[in-house]
Motif scaffolding. Structure first.
Motif, PDB file in Angstrom:
ATOM      1  N   ASP A 100      12.624   0.850  -5.797  1.00  0.00           N
ATOM      2  CA  ASP A 100      13.352   0.559  -4.566  1.00  0.00           C
ATOM      3  C   ASP A 100      12.406   0.527  -3.359  1.00  0.00           C
ATOM      4  OD1 ASP A 100      15.626  -0.120  -3.118  1.00  0.00           O
ATOM      5  OD2 ASP A 100      16.044   1.970  -2.584  1.00  0.00           O
ATOM      6  N   THR A 101      11.312  -0.189  -3.535  1.00  0.00           N
ATOM      7  CA  THR A 101      10.329  -0.380  -2.465  1.00  0.00           C
ATOM      8  C   THR A 101       9.941  -1.848  -2.459  1.00  0.00           C
ATOM      9  OG1 THR A 101       8.317   0.530  -1.460  1.00  0.00           O
ATOM     10  CG2 THR A 101       8.271   0.213  -3.852  1.00  0.00           C
ATOM     11  N   ASP A 102       8.935  -2.210  -1.693  1.00  0.00           N
ATOM     12  CA  ASP A 102       8.531  -3.614  -1.677  1.00  0.00           C
ATOM     13  C   ASP A 102       7.180  -3.817  -2.372  1.00  0.00           C
ATOM     14  OD1 ASP A 102       6.557  -2.934   0.210  1.00  0.00           O
ATOM     15  OD2 ASP A 102       7.778  -3.558   1.892  1.00  0.00           O
ATOM     16  N   GLN A 103       6.923  -5.062  -2.727  1.00  0.00           N
ATOM     17  CA  GLN A 103       5.711  -5.428  -3.464  1.00  0.00           C
ATOM     18  C   GLN A 103       4.463  -5.082  -2.667  1.00  0.00           C
ATOM     19  OE1 GLN A 103       3.790  -8.430  -2.432  1.00  0.00           O
ATOM     20  NE2 GLN A 103       2.231  -7.831  -3.911  1.00  0.00           N
ATOM     21  N   LYS A 104       4.516  -5.214  -1.350  1.00  0.00           N
ATOM     22  CA  LYS A 104       3.342  -4.935  -0.522  1.00  0.00           C
ATOM     23  C   LYS A 104       2.915  -3.473  -0.653  1.00  0.00           C
ATOM     24  CE  LYS A 104       4.101  -8.552   2.857  1.00  0.00           C
ATOM     25  NZ  LYS A 104       4.331  -8.879   4.267  1.00  0.00           N
ATOM     26  N   GLN A 105       3.875  -2.575  -0.758  1.00  0.00           N
ATOM     27  CA  GLN A 105       3.542  -1.151  -0.911  1.00  0.00           C
ATOM     28  C   GLN A 105       2.836  -0.911  -2.250  1.00  0.00           C
ATOM     29  OE1 GLN A 105       3.425   1.244   1.168  1.00  0.00           O
ATOM     30  NE2 GLN A 105       3.021   2.912  -0.232  1.00  0.00           N
ATOM     31  N   ILE A 106       3.321  -1.542  -3.307  1.00  0.00           N
ATOM     32  CA  ILE A 106       2.672  -1.409  -4.621  1.00  0.00           C
ATOM     33  C   ILE A 106       1.251  -1.958  -4.540  1.00  0.00           C
ATOM     34  CG2 ILE A 106       2.746  -2.058  -7.069  1.00  0.00           C
ATOM     35  CD1 ILE A 106       5.009  -0.106  -6.132  1.00  0.00           C
ATOM     36  N   SER A 107       1.080  -3.096  -3.900  1.00  0.00           N
ATOM     37  CA  SER A 107      -0.242  -3.700  -3.741  1.00  0.00           C
ATOM     38  C   SER A 107      -1.187  -2.759  -2.991  1.00  0.00           C
ATOM     39  CB  SER A 107      -0.127  -5.031  -3.001  1.00  0.00           C
ATOM     40  OG  SER A 107      -1.399  -5.586  -2.783  1.00  0.00           O
ATOM     41  N   ARG A 108      -0.716  -2.167  -1.900  1.00  0.00           N
ATOM     42  CA  ARG A 108      -1.562  -1.251  -1.119  1.00  0.00           C
ATOM     43  C   ARG A 108      -1.971  -0.031  -1.954  1.00  0.00           C
ATOM     44  NH1 ARG A 108       2.009  -2.933   3.146  1.00  0.00           N
ATOM     45  NH2 ARG A 108       3.409  -1.225   2.653  1.00  0.00           N
ATOM     46  N   ILE A 109      -1.048   0.486  -2.751  1.00  0.00           N
ATOM     47  CA  ILE A 109      -1.366   1.641  -3.606  1.00  0.00           C
ATOM     48  C   ILE A 109      -2.416   1.252  -4.634  1.00  0.00           C
ATOM     49  CG2 ILE A 109      -0.447   3.191  -5.397  1.00  0.00           C
ATOM     50  CD1 ILE A 109       2.199   3.221  -3.718  1.00  0.00           C
ATOM     51  N   GLU A 110      -2.215   0.104  -5.299  1.00  0.00           N
ATOM     52  CA  GLU A 110      -3.153  -0.330  -6.335  1.00  0.00           C
ATOM     53  C   GLU A 110      -4.537  -0.632  -5.780  1.00  0.00           C
ATOM     54  OE1 GLU A 110       0.017  -2.218  -9.534  1.00  0.00           O
ATOM     55  OE2 GLU A 110      -1.415  -3.552  -8.568  1.00  0.00           O
ATOM     56  N   GLN A 111      -4.617  -1.054  -4.531  1.00  0.00           N
ATOM     57  CA  GLN A 111      -5.901  -1.373  -3.913  1.00  0.00           C
ATOM     58  C   GLN A 111      -6.496  -0.164  -3.191  1.00  0.00           C
ATOM     59  OE1 GLN A 111      -5.773  -4.969  -1.506  1.00  0.00           O
ATOM     60  NE2 GLN A 111      -4.152  -5.767  -2.803  1.00  0.00           N
ATOM     61  N   ASP A 112      -5.860   0.983  -3.327  1.00  0.00           N
ATOM     62  CA  ASP A 112      -6.308   2.222  -2.672  1.00  0.00           C
ATOM     63  C   ASP A 112      -6.356   2.084  -1.155  1.00  0.00           C
ATOM     64  OD1 ASP A 112      -6.590   3.660  -5.104  1.00  0.00           O
ATOM     65  OD2 ASP A 112      -8.495   2.653  -5.441  1.00  0.00           O
ATOM     66  N   LYS A 113      -5.456   1.287  -0.615  1.00  0.00           N
ATOM     67  CA  LYS A 113      -5.342   1.133   0.834  1.00  0.00           C
ATOM     68  C   LYS A 113      -4.230   2.010   1.396  1.00  0.00           C
ATOM     69  CE  LYS A 113      -7.247  -3.509   0.982  1.00  0.00           C
ATOM     70  NZ  LYS A 113      -7.006  -4.922   1.316  1.00  0.00           N
ATOM     71  N   SER A 114      -3.537   2.707   0.508  1.00  0.00           N
ATOM     72  CA  SER A 114      -2.450   3.587   0.896  1.00  0.00           C
ATOM     73  C   SER A 114      -2.574   4.875   0.087  1.00  0.00           C
ATOM     74  CB  SER A 114      -1.101   2.916   0.598  1.00  0.00           C
ATOM     75  OG  SER A 114      -0.041   3.805   0.815  1.00  0.00           O
ATOM     76  N   ASN A 115      -2.308   5.980   0.722  1.00  0.00           N
ATOM     77  CA  ASN A 115      -2.318   7.268   0.029  1.00  0.00           C
ATOM     78  C   ASN A 115      -0.881   7.681  -0.242  1.00  0.00           C
ATOM     79  OD1 ASN A 115      -5.151   7.691   0.067  1.00  0.00           O
ATOM     80  ND2 ASN A 115      -5.010   8.242   2.222  1.00  0.00           N
ATOM     81  N   PRO A 116      -0.393   7.442  -1.460  1.00  0.00           N
ATOM     82  CA  PRO A 116       0.995   7.782  -1.751  1.00  0.00           C
ATOM     83  C   PRO A 116       1.212   9.296  -1.730  1.00  0.00           C
ATOM     84  CG  PRO A 116      -0.139   7.145  -3.758  1.00  0.00           C
ATOM     85  CD  PRO A 116      -1.083   6.898  -2.622  1.00  0.00           C
ATOM     86  N   THR A 117       2.413   9.683  -1.353  1.00  0.00           N
ATOM     87  CA  THR A 117       2.769  11.102  -1.383  1.00  0.00           C
ATOM     88  C   THR A 117       2.889  11.536  -2.839  1.00  0.00           C
ATOM     89  OG1 THR A 117       5.146  10.652  -1.403  1.00  0.00           O
ATOM     90  CG2 THR A 117       4.081  10.888   0.773  1.00  0.00           C
ATOM     91  N   LEU A 118       2.895  12.827  -3.050  1.00  0.00           N
ATOM     92  CA  LEU A 118       3.076  13.353  -4.409  1.00  0.00           C
ATOM     93  C   LEU A 118       4.408  12.876  -4.976  1.00  0.00           C
ATOM     94  CD1 LEU A 118       2.137  15.074  -6.755  1.00  0.00           C
ATOM     95  CD2 LEU A 118       3.073  17.081  -5.585  1.00  0.00           C
ATOM     96  N   LYS A 119       5.434  12.863  -4.154  1.00  0.00           N
ATOM     97  CA  LYS A 119       6.749  12.395  -4.599  1.00  0.00           C
ATOM     98  C   LYS A 119       6.677  10.945  -5.083  1.00  0.00           C
ATOM     99  CE  LYS A 119      11.502  11.842  -3.010  1.00  0.00           C
ATOM    100  NZ  LYS A 119      12.444  12.057  -1.906  1.00  0.00           N
ATOM    101  N   THR A 120       5.982  10.099  -4.338  1.00  0.00           N
ATOM    102  CA  THR A 120       5.823   8.693  -4.725  1.00  0.00           C
ATOM    103  C   THR A 120       5.022   8.579  -6.009  1.00  0.00           C
ATOM    104  OG1 THR A 120       6.002   7.948  -2.437  1.00  0.00           O
ATOM    105  CG2 THR A 120       4.920   6.446  -3.992  1.00  0.00           C
ATOM    106  N   MET A 121       3.983   9.385  -6.146  1.00  0.00           N
ATOM    107  CA  MET A 121       3.178   9.362  -7.375  1.00  0.00           C
ATOM    108  C   MET A 121       4.024   9.751  -8.584  1.00  0.00           C
ATOM    109  SD  MET A 121      -0.315  11.001  -5.820  1.00  0.00           S
ATOM    110  CE  MET A 121      -1.335  10.856  -7.279  1.00  0.00           C
ATOM    111  N   VAL A 122       4.881  10.735  -8.424  1.00  0.00           N
ATOM    112  CA  VAL A 122       5.764  11.166  -9.515  1.00  0.00           C
ATOM    113  C   VAL A 122       6.735  10.041  -9.864  1.00  0.00           C
ATOM    114  CG1 VAL A 122       7.634  12.758 -10.137  1.00  0.00           C
ATOM    115  CG2 VAL A 122       5.557  13.632  -9.051  1.00  0.00           C
ATOM    116  N   ARG A 123       7.313   9.409  -8.855  1.00  0.00           N
ATOM    117  CA  ARG A 123       8.262   8.313  -9.097  1.00  0.00           C
ATOM    118  C   ARG A 123       7.594   7.146  -9.826  1.00  0.00           C
ATOM    119  NH1 ARG A 123      10.446   6.086  -4.241  1.00  0.00           N
ATOM    120  NH2 ARG A 123      11.958   5.066  -5.586  1.00  0.00           N
TER     121      ARG A 123
END
Length: 64
Positions: free
Chosen positions: A27-50
């Motif tokens: 329930d998020t957008d593709q851009k957020q997934i892209s930023r996580i995969e490119q290490d341009k975003s630091n996901p929260t622990l909750k997001t990492m678990v999800r």
């Protein structure tokens, strides 16, 4: 050591999921997934678990 984002991308691709597929599962957008995969975003622990749960993987955190 492989980053969380790199691991997400490898697992997602192995499962033949697009970034959009994973985003819909979370329930998020593709851009957020892209930023996580490119290490341009630091996901929260909750997001990492999800993300880990959506990919059917166990989240293991190592401190070295």
């Amino acid at each position: 050591m492989t980053s969380f984002g790199e691991q997400v991308r490898k697992i997602r691709e192995k499962m033949k999921l697009s970034q959009i597929d994973l985003a819909l599962m979370l329930d998020t957008d593709q851009k957020q997934i892209s930023r996580i995969e490119q290490d341009k975003s630091n996901p929260t622990l909750k997001t990492m678990v999800r993300i880990s749960e959506a990919l059917g993987k166990k989240l293991i955190i190592q401190i070295k």
